[in-house]
Every structure is written in C-alpha cells, then in structure tokens.
Design a protein around this motif. Structure first.
Motif, PDB file in Angstrom:
ATOM      1  N   ALA A 283      31.338  43.650  28.208  1.00 21.26           N
ATOM      2  CA  ALA A 283      30.009  44.095  28.658  1.00 21.26           C
ATOM      3  C   ALA A 283      28.983  42.979  28.506  1.00 21.26           C
ATOM      4  O   ALA A 283      28.169  42.754  29.405  1.00 21.26           O
ATOM      5  N   LYS A 284      29.021  42.249  27.399  1.00 21.32           N
ATOM      6  CA  LYS A 284      28.099  41.122  27.204  1.00 21.32           C
ATOM      7  C   LYS A 284      28.331  40.034  28.249  1.00 21.32           C
ATOM      8  O   LYS A 284      27.391  39.460  28.787  1.00 21.32           O
ATOM      9  N   ARG A 285      29.599  39.756  28.536  1.00 18.75           N
ATOM     10  CA  ARG A 285      29.923  38.748  29.559  1.00 18.75           C
ATOM     11  C   ARG A 285      29.412  39.191  30.925  1.00 18.75           C
ATOM     12  O   ARG A 285      28.829  38.406  31.670  1.00 18.75           O
ATOM     13  N   ASP A 286      29.612  40.456  31.261  1.00 22.37           N
ATOM     14  CA  ASP A 286      29.155  40.973  32.556  1.00 22.37           C
ATOM     15  C   ASP A 286      27.637  40.900  32.686  1.00 22.37           C
ATOM     16  O   ASP A 286      27.115  40.528  33.735  1.00 22.37           O
ATOM     17  N   VAL A 287      26.914  41.249  31.617  1.00 18.53           N
ATOM     18  CA  VAL A 287      25.447  41.171  31.644  1.00 18.53           C
ATOM     19  C   VAL A 287      25.002  39.732  31.836  1.00 18.53           C
ATOM     20  O   VAL A 287      24.075  39.445  32.599  1.00 18.53           O
ATOM     21  N   LYS A 288      25.662  38.804  31.171  1.00 16.88           N
ATOM     22  CA  LYS A 288      25.332  37.379  31.306  1.00 16.88           C
ATOM     23  C   LYS A 288      25.555  36.910  32.749  1.00 16.88           C
ATOM     24  O   LYS A 288      24.714  36.207  33.317  1.00 16.88           O
TER      25      LYS A 288
ATOM     26  N   LEU B   4      32.528  39.848  40.398  1.00 15.47           N
ATOM     27  CA  LEU B   4      31.682  38.736  39.970  1.00 15.47           C
ATOM     28  C   LEU B   4      32.423  37.992  38.876  1.00 15.47           C
ATOM     29  O   LEU B   4      32.861  38.594  37.887  1.00 15.47           O
ATOM     30  N   LYS B   5      32.591  36.672  39.062  1.00 16.77           N
ATOM     31  CA  LYS B   5      33.392  35.873  38.134  1.00 16.77           C
ATOM     32  C   LYS B   5      32.647  34.601  37.769  1.00 16.77           C
ATOM     33  O   LYS B   5      31.697  34.209  38.437  1.00 16.77           O
ATOM     34  N   GLU B   6      33.137  33.946  36.739  1.00 14.02           N
ATOM     35  CA  GLU B   6      32.667  32.615  36.394  1.00 14.02           C
ATOM     36  C   GLU B   6      33.803  31.647  36.708  1.00 14.02           C
ATOM     37  O   GLU B   6      34.908  31.778  36.172  1.00 14.02           O
TER      38      GLU B   6
ATOM     39  N   LYS C  47      37.373  40.211  48.529  1.00 12.33           N
ATOM     40  CA  LYS C  47      38.677  40.319  49.176  1.00 12.33           C
ATOM     41  C   LYS C  47      38.503  41.108  50.463  1.00 12.33           C
ATOM     42  O   LYS C  47      37.905  42.182  50.464  1.00 12.33           O
ATOM     43  N   LEU C  48      39.051  40.567  51.555  1.00 12.50           N
ATOM     44  CA  LEU C  48      38.944  41.167  52.880  1.00 12.50           C
ATOM     45  C   LEU C  48      40.319  41.329  53.504  1.00 12.50           C
ATOM     46  O   LEU C  48      41.234  40.561  53.198  1.00 12.50           O
ATOM     47  N   PHE C  49      40.429  42.290  54.417  1.00 12.90           N
ATOM     48  CA  PHE C  49      41.536  42.341  55.368  1.00 12.90           C
ATOM     49  C   PHE C  49      40.970  41.831  56.679  1.00 12.90           C
ATOM     50  O   PHE C  49      40.009  42.399  57.205  1.00 12.90           O
ATOM     51  N   ALA C  50      41.533  40.746  57.207  1.00 18.86           N
ATOM     52  CA  ALA C  50      41.028  40.166  58.448  1.00 18.86           C
ATOM     53  C   ALA C  50      42.185  39.591  59.248  1.00 18.86           C
ATOM     54  O   ALA C  50      42.936  38.755  58.747  1.00 18.86           O
ATOM     55  N   ALA C  51      42.328  40.036  60.480  1.00 18.02           N
ATOM     56  CA  ALA C  51      43.333  39.518  61.406  1.00 18.02           C
ATOM     57  C   ALA C  51      44.742  39.525  60.812  1.00 18.02           C
ATOM     58  O   ALA C  51      45.466  38.537  60.898  1.00 18.02           O
ATOM     59  N   GLY C  52      45.124  40.624  60.194  1.00 22.75           N
ATOM     60  CA  GLY C  52      46.471  40.736  59.645  1.00 22.75           C
ATOM     61  C   GLY C  52      46.698  39.929  58.389  1.00 22.75           C
ATOM     62  O   GLY C  52      47.834  39.648  58.027  1.00 22.75           O
ATOM     63  N   ARG C  53      45.642  39.537  57.719  1.00 19.73           N
ATOM     64  CA  ARG C  53      45.756  38.734  56.506  1.00 19.73           C
ATOM     65  C   ARG C  53      44.856  39.297  55.418  1.00 19.73           C
ATOM     66  O   ARG C  53      43.837  39.900  55.698  1.00 19.73           O
ATOM     67  N   ARG C  54      45.251  39.047  54.193  1.00 20.21           N
ATOM     68  CA  ARG C  54      44.360  39.295  53.068  1.00 20.21           C
ATOM     69  C   ARG C  54      43.656  37.977  52.795  1.00 20.21           C
ATOM     70  O   ARG C  54      44.296  36.942  52.675  1.00 20.21           O
ATOM     71  N   VAL C  55      42.339  38.033  52.721  1.00 26.78           N
ATOM     72  CA  VAL C  55      41.550  36.813  52.543  1.00 26.78           C
ATOM     73  C   VAL C  55      40.656  36.976  51.318  1.00 26.78           C
ATOM     74  O   VAL C  55      39.980  37.990  51.168  1.00 26.78           O
ATOM     75  N   LYS C  56      40.666  35.972  50.448  1.00 27.50           N
ATOM     76  CA  LYS C  56      39.739  35.916  49.325  1.00 27.50           C
ATOM     77  C   LYS C  56      38.650  34.916  49.696  1.00 27.50           C
ATOM     78  O   LYS C  56      38.942  33.768  50.016  1.00 27.50           O
ATOM     79  N   VAL C  57      37.408  35.370  49.659  1.00 27.75           N
ATOM     80  CA  VAL C  57      36.275  34.512  49.974  1.00 27.75           C
ATOM     81  C   VAL C  57      35.463  34.345  48.698  1.00 27.75           C
ATOM     82  O   VAL C  57      35.145  35.325  48.023  1.00 27.75           O
ATOM     83  N   TYR C  58      35.122  33.100  48.376  1.00 24.59           N
ATOM     84  CA  TYR C  58      34.345  32.796  47.186  1.00 24.59           C
ATOM     85  C   TYR C  58      32.938  32.393  47.608  1.00 24.59           C
ATOM     86  O   TYR C  58      32.761  31.411  48.334  1.00 24.59           O
ATOM     87  N   VAL C  59      31.945  33.163  47.147  1.00 22.12           N
ATOM     88  CA  VAL C  59      30.549  32.944  47.513  1.00 22.12           C
ATOM     89  C   VAL C  59      29.782  32.604  46.247  1.00 22.12           C
ATOM     90  O   VAL C  59      29.849  33.331  45.249  1.00 22.12           O
ATOM     91  N   ASP C  60      29.026  31.498  46.283  1.00 27.44           N
ATOM     92  CA  ASP C  60      28.211  31.080  45.156  1.00 27.44           C
ATOM     93  C   ASP C  60      27.179  32.162  44.855  1.00 27.44           C
ATOM     94  O   ASP C  60      26.453  32.595  45.749  1.00 27.44           O
ATOM     95  N   GLY C  61      27.087  32.593  43.608  1.00 28.00           N
ATOM     96  CA  GLY C  61      26.191  33.663  43.214  1.00 28.00           C
ATOM     97  C   GLY C  61      24.732  33.274  43.163  1.00 28.00           C
ATOM     98  O   GLY C  61      23.867  34.132  43.062  1.00 28.00           O
TER      99      GLY C  61
END
Length: 114
Positions: free
Chosen positions: A11-16, A45-47, A57-71
């Motif tokens: 919980a502390k990590r998530d709040v941070k 949300l990750k560090e 995580k998305l399903f797109a064009a018959g693929r599983r795609v992980k997209v990483y977006v800067d927070g």
C-alpha cells in the motif's frame, strides 16, 4: 502477522507511485489505444528503471500487446507484441477444407465450405 506487514508495504509503494504519477489511468489508456489500437484488458502502474510507468495490456490485430507509457510525460516508452494462435482440432481443420498429408495440414480451397 507477516501478511499484514506485506500488505502495508504494498500500500505504501502504491501511494508513492500514484503520488509521483501526473498521468491518470484514463489518459494512459487513451495514449496506448490511440497509438496501437485494440481493446484494453489490463492496466498496472509500475516502477521501471526508477520511472513511474503505466503498463497497458491490449488485444490488437490478433496479438497481445504490452504498451509502456511514461507516468509523468505521457510518452510511449515501448511496446511488446506476442502472437498467439489457437490450435484447431483435427476435425475442425478437416471440416474447413484442409486435408492431411503426412504430418502437415494442407489447405485445399476446392474442398473448403467457404
């Protein structure tokens, strides 16, 4: 007692992480879908390398795609695609116009019900 301590630390990590993130979950999803397309099925949300990053995580064009977006900036940092296929049963393959020769399935368009 150890379980309670682990929950408290998570919980502390998530709040941070949330406090350090200026991009909302909705904005992160919008960025990922506008760049890649598809349907969202998981968001976290990750560090990563001392940066706050939304992993979408998305399903797109018959693929599983992980997209990483800067927070903080909202920039797409990267994307990884995984192709997945469903192995058809032998009967389904034969019904679809495939004939079995040796160990391979060969498509015969003349036998296809399509």
């Amino acid at each position: 007692m150890n379980y309670d301590y682990e929950r408290l630390m998570r919980a502390k990590r998530d709040v941070k992480l949330i406090s350090a993130c200026s991009l909302t979950i909705d904005q992160a999803i919008q960025v990922a879908v506008s760049r890649i397309g598809g349907s969202v099925y998981d968001v976290k949300l990750k560090e990563v390398d001392h940066r706050v990053v939304w992993r979408i995580k998305l399903f797109a064009a018959g693929r599983r795609v992980k997209v990483y977006v800067d927070g903080v900036s909202g920039n797409v940092l990267g994307a990884k695609a995984e192709i997945f296929t469903i192995e058809p049963s032998k009967e389904a393959v034969l019904d679809a116009g495939f004939s079995r020769t040796s160990e391979d399935f060969v498509f015969d368009p003349l036998q296809s019900p399509l």
